[in-house]
Design an enzyme around this catalytic site. Structure first.
Site, mmCIF file in Angstrom:
data_model
loop_
_atom_site.group_PDB
_atom_site.id
_atom_site.type_symbol
_atom_site.label_atom_id
_atom_site.label_comp_id
_atom_site.label_asym_id
_atom_site.label_seq_id
_atom_site.Cartn_x
_atom_site.Cartn_y
_atom_site.Cartn_z
ATOM 1 N N HIS A 62 75.641 30.623 92.874
ATOM 2 C CA HIS A 62 74.936 31.820 93.385
ATOM 3 C C HIS A 62 74.827 31.828 94.911
ATOM 4 O O HIS A 62 74.429 32.831 95.490
ATOM 5 C CB HIS A 62 73.523 31.918 92.790
ATOM 6 C CG HIS A 62 73.505 32.090 91.309
ATOM 7 N ND1 HIS A 62 74.093 33.159 90.673
ATOM 8 C CD2 HIS A 62 72.976 31.317 90.317
ATOM 9 C CE1 HIS A 62 73.929 33.043 89.357
ATOM 10 N NE2 HIS A 62 73.257 31.929 89.117
ATOM 11 N N ASP A 105 79.949 29.712 83.537
ATOM 12 C CA ASP A 105 78.487 29.736 83.437
ATOM 13 C C ASP A 105 78.042 31.089 82.850
ATOM 14 O O ASP A 105 78.719 32.104 83.039
ATOM 15 C CB ASP A 105 77.881 29.533 84.836
ATOM 16 C CG ASP A 105 76.371 29.363 84.814
ATOM 17 O OD1 ASP A 105 75.921 28.202 84.815
ATOM 18 O OD2 ASP A 105 75.642 30.386 84.804
HETATM 19 C C1 FKS Z 1 63.607 34.608 86.340
HETATM 20 C C2 FKS Z 1 64.961 34.707 85.713
HETATM 21 C C3 FKS Z 1 66.033 34.336 86.684
HETATM 22 C C4 FKS Z 1 67.423 32.568 87.440
HETATM 23 C C5 FKS Z 1 68.574 32.001 86.711
HETATM 24 C C6 FKS Z 1 69.450 31.159 87.615
HETATM 25 C C7 FKS Z 1 70.642 30.636 86.892
HETATM 26 C C8 FKS Z 1 71.366 29.560 87.682
HETATM 27 C C9 FKS Z 1 72.720 29.156 87.108
HETATM 28 C C10 FKS Z 1 73.285 27.997 87.939
HETATM 29 F F1 FKS Z 1 74.475 27.666 87.476
HETATM 30 F F2 FKS Z 1 73.420 28.342 89.190
HETATM 31 F F3 FKS Z 1 72.527 26.944 87.844
HETATM 32 N N1 FKS Z 1 66.401 32.990 86.544
HETATM 33 N N2 FKS Z 1 62.885 33.575 85.765
HETATM 34 O O1 FKS Z 1 72.599 28.724 85.779
HETATM 35 O O2 FKS Z 1 73.612 30.223 87.122
HETATM 36 ZN ZN ZN Z 2 73.745 29.953 84.769
#
Ligand code: FKS
Ligand code: ZN
Length: 342
Positions: A160, A196
């Site tokens: 991200h 992912d």
């Molecule tokens: C609010 C919902 C949003 C964010 C999710 C992030 C995912 C990260 C990912 C990475 F690979 F970068 F780790 N949550 N609570 O899994 O894509």
């Molecule tokens: Zn993710």
């Protein structure tokens, strides 16, 4: 297959994030890497080695220098304000606000260099971020040195993070830095295959106008899912990069059959592109029991992903991204790797 891993990720712990209106412990936690590590040992995938230290010259080719300079200053500045706990932003320059002036305030600067509040930082975070970057580049070095494949057990993840912003647990885009490094070592073309659950918006942004890196993403439809504001099928690249960005948005509830159909299509496009090396952004949050995701892949499906990637017949670097069903993350992530080797 060799794994590169650093215990320095452990300093990035005790973070908090905003979920459904409450501040709660972040899903992206140190035990994720521990479970993967113990599963690697159980199946005897291969040696686990320490990363070697790398400077940020390659990172500076995919990230903006002022952003890279900012990251190590965050927590010292946070502490200088008399604060402890998790450093988090709460204001962002959206439409109608100035996105071109960096505020002096640490809160303003955090908002300027991020797109969400999913990037909590604590005392040990910067050292962990640096180690994650070193892990990716060290594993890339193994592949460059002739290994068929290598696994970068990165934590924190990276996909991200864009040229000048963090978000979604990501600070430095490990996969993008590795891809750039392969090019700098003489590769003509690199493909990034992002499996992912979430769209790798940072990776897409970084390479959007370039034809030397093909970016292929399979992810939950941004109409329904985080990161919401990128990842649609009509985002195909810009200028010289036109045609080199491929998005496969999939609806909540997607299970193996339709996920695999997207993978097949993406792999065919990858083969047409004929890259010298493949970088896999390996997230296993597509798993049916993942606590923050809504796809339906099963533990049996992950080795099939690895086997399909192996069929491409190309040098392959696996870079760990997401996966939050902590008790299953080891079996699922390592399942992709053993599937690749079988
Ligand atoms: C609010 C919902 C949003 C964010 C999710 C992030 C995912 C990260 C990912 C990475 F690979 F970068 F780790 N949550 N609570 O899994 O894509
Ligand atoms: Zn993710």
């Amino acid at each position: 297959m060799k794994t590169v891993y650093s215990p320095r990720h452990l300093g990035h712990s005790g973070n908090m994030e905003l979920v459904a209106g409450a501040i709660v412990p972040a899903f992206e936690m140190p035990s994720r890497a521990d479970f993967i590590l113990s599963r690697l040992d159980e199946v005897k995938l291969g040696p686990v080695i320490d990363p070697t230290e790398h400077d940020f010259s390659t990172a500076a080719r995919v990230h903006r220098q002022d952003y890279l300079d900012f990251l190590p200053t965050v927590y010292p500045r946070w502490k200088a304000e008399g604060r402890d706990g998790t450093a988090l932003p709460f204001t962002w320059p959206t439409r109608g606000l100035r996105g071109d002036v960096l505020p002096e305030s640490i809160d303003g600067a955090l908002g300027y260099y991020s797109f969400d509040a999913g990037i909590g930082m604590v005392e040990g975070s910067w050292d962990a971020i640096k180690s994650s970057h070193d892990v990716a580049l060290t594993a890339a070095g193994l592949v460059q040195g002739g290994e068929r494949a290598a696994y970068a057990l990165c934590r924190p993840p990276g996909h991200h993070a864009g040229a000048a912003f963090m978000g979604g647990y990501c600070f430095i885009n490990n996969a993008a830095v590795a891809a750039q490094w392969f090019l700098d070592q003489g590769a003509k073309r690199v493909s990034i295959l992002d499996v992912d659950y979430h769209h790798g918006n940072g990776t897409q942004e970084i390479f959007y106008a370039r034809s030397d890196v093909q970016v292929i993403n399979f992810h939950a439809d941004p109409m329904q899912e985080y990161p919401y504001f990128l990842g649609h099928a009509d985002e195909t690249g810009a200028g010289e990069g036109e045609g080199f960005n491929l998005n496969y948005p999939l609806r909540w509830g997607t299970s193996w059959e339709s996920w695999n159909a997207a993978l097949e299509d993406g792999c065919a496009k990858l083969a047409d592109y004929a890259p010298d090396v493949v970088v896999v952004s390996l997230g296993v949050d597509t798993f049916e029991k993942d606590p923050i995701s809504k796809f339906k892949l099963t533990t049996e499906d992950f080795p099939k992903i690895g086997a399909r990637i192996a069929k491409l017949g190309l040098p392959t670097l696996f870079v760990q991204e997401g996966g939050y069903a902590v008790a299953d993350i080891g079996v699922n992530a390592v399942g992709v790797l053993t599937g690749f080797e079988s």
